[in-house]
Design an enzyme around this catalytic site. Sequence first.
Site, mmCIF file in Angstrom:
data_model
loop_
_atom_site.group_PDB
_atom_site.id
_atom_site.type_symbol
_atom_site.label_atom_id
_atom_site.label_comp_id
_atom_site.label_asym_id
_atom_site.label_seq_id
_atom_site.Cartn_x
_atom_site.Cartn_y
_atom_site.Cartn_z
ATOM 1 N N CYS A 1 46.833 39.545 36.541
ATOM 2 C CA CYS A 1 46.573 39.761 37.674
ATOM 3 C C CYS A 1 44.996 39.723 37.985
ATOM 4 O O CYS A 1 44.611 39.211 39.330
ATOM 5 C CB CYS A 1 47.070 41.374 37.913
ATOM 6 S SG CYS A 1 46.173 42.055 36.864
ATOM 7 N N GLU B 1 48.861 48.898 41.698
ATOM 8 C CA GLU B 1 48.063 47.984 41.095
ATOM 9 C C GLU B 1 48.847 46.514 41.146
ATOM 10 O O GLU B 1 49.728 46.158 40.562
ATOM 11 C CB GLU B 1 47.897 47.995 39.566
ATOM 12 C CG GLU B 1 47.298 49.475 39.134
ATOM 13 C CD GLU B 1 45.813 49.510 39.471
ATOM 14 O OE1 GLU B 1 45.276 48.217 39.952
ATOM 15 O OE2 GLU B 1 45.077 50.284 39.318
#
Length: 620
Positions: A354, A320
């Site tokens: 993110c 991720e």
Amino acid sequence: MEAVQEAAQALRILVNKGVEMTGLTDTQLVQLAVAAVVALGLVYLLKDILSTLLIPTIKVEPTDAEAKDTIVAAKYTPGQPVDKDVVPCYDPSTMQLLGHVPAMSAAEVRTRIAKAKEAAKIWRNSSFSQRRKLLRILLKFIMDNTETICRVSARDSGKPMLEAIVGEVVVTCEKIHWLCKEGERYLRPERRSAGIMSFYKSARVEYHPVGVVGAIVPFNYPFHNVLNPLTAALFAGNGLVIKVSEHASWSTGYYGRMISAALAAAGAPADLVQFVTGYGEAGNALVTGGVDKVIFVGSTQVGKLVMRAAADNLTPVVLELGGKDAFIVTEDADLNQVIQVSLKAAYLNCGQNCAGGERFLVHDKIYDKFLETVAPLVRGMRQGNPLGEAEVDCGALCMPGLSEKVHGLVEDAVARGARLLAGGRLRPAAEAGGQFYPPTLLADVRPGMKIWEEEVFGPVMSVVRWSSDDEVVALANDCPFGLGSSVFAGSQARARAIASRLEAGMSAINDFGTTYMCQSLPFGGVKHSGFDRFAGVEGLRGLCVPKSVCEDRLPLLMKSSIPPPWQVPVKSNAFAFGTSLVAMFYGPGLIYQARGLAALLHCLVFPGAYGKKAGKNKAA
Ligand SMILES: NC(=O)c1ccc[n+]([C@@H]2O[C@H](COP(=O)([O-])OP(=O)(O)OC[C@H]3O[C@@H](n4cnc5c(N)ncnc54)[C@H](O)[C@@H]3O)[C@@H](O)[C@H]2O)c1
């Protein structure tokens, strides 16, 4: 209207039937029905109250630094020499030194993995109700201690309390709620079709825990980044070893005590969850130390190192990584909604998300209006110590040196023609009193600028002009990353059409970040944003070994046996028998299948008609 009339008619018939059957008057019957509904409601209420009261309460005494808004502590300057075996912890919005955590050696990390492995052997046999109990204990603790949880996160990472509740607590509670409600459904054995030739079999997938999950997480959400892998890994029956960021390790003190208390109250093994603190070496030791699956959440650069290190043991990894999300606004979008949402997308958590908005692609027709409306709001944002006296809209940057990196990208963009409409001023932490970089607004950002390519991970809204849907899709996809995306349009269909062409793992239509609030959805990206998925059904099942199991549906009636032509020594009609079976089962339509059946019967009735007779094995 018709439906209401039909329902009333059905009710009347029901009442008449009831009157007929019971001998009561219709009024008595209705009273009885109301009483039954009330009684059922009360039973439900009592059950709910009782089950809530029965959730064990855990107590964790906070220290002064965890409990109080104001503390007295010495100041810390990043880079100041410290013992190499420790990680210094400080509050990035005051630079106050909070303490130290150990910088663990590879040997210590391996010891922790070994402990988690032993504990996981026990926990894999736990029931789903025991796992739910553990999650409910955590949930209850979160409800009773929300403020302390948020304060600890604010102190460790510099975020305002509002952002702690939204980004740390709400998403964690949503996840726990989803796991408790739906988790078991997706981890129970799942029936699958057995196929044509195995029609007499029953087939299923069983989801077995992988063993010990090794999670490596970044600094941006110290509470959620721990609870996110923890809740899913433990619910799936695993142990967890979690490496927290060297830039947000102090909070593991409070959160770690909470987790230990919850494990004890749920009757889970004490060693089931292990924390690893330290630097990259400790992270590397976790990847190579024998965990059964690695979940890496962090930068693309380190993600590549993790993948390389995991290759040696063939340890599966979920990556991720970074993002540079497009936030697309068409000319007919609802600007009243978009402006406030765009501010959150750009500046929430000081831009350290993110899946935050990084490229704001605004249609030419509303471009100037968008900037005129958003610029004064950005200039008016208050930044400062979230636990100080005054209200703040934006906190500090958690990582030392991040302000300088962000500023470099802003300067490069301005040098290449971008207009700076707000912020953009670098102040050293010593002068500003903390690691602050102001909310910054850049207009006329274009491909070719560094800020177009590189992830900022800071409080910068870069606005880009476009004038056709094809152009905006091309601009959005002109990016090495592909994590999240948002599309705002007057017509939902147009927003959907644009979103469907975006190279991204997630798309929110007329919203931002909502895919993450739907915890049933997988989270993850494409391209340099990583691969595989964490969270959601896919992420939960990804923490398991999907084991395929096949068995006889009716073992007393039919089981697999090798058909006579194929038995050793194989008969001369063996191949013909095979081709007839293929045609009979898989023939495209009845003509082929009937031909196959006829060939099969011929094969069985006239075995001698095929090839040379099966002889003895010459080699024998
Ligand atoms: N996709 C997501 O879900 C997601 C979520 C949050 C943050 N991020 C990304 O994280 C980045 C910011 O966080 P960061 O700067 O802490 O990331 P980072 O990659 O520098 O560090 C992440 C973690 O990896 C550890 N680490 C460092 N070197 C290692 C090595 N060689 N082997 C194993 N572990 C190692 C660090 O100690 C830290 O715990 C941004 O790029 C952001 O987009 C991604």
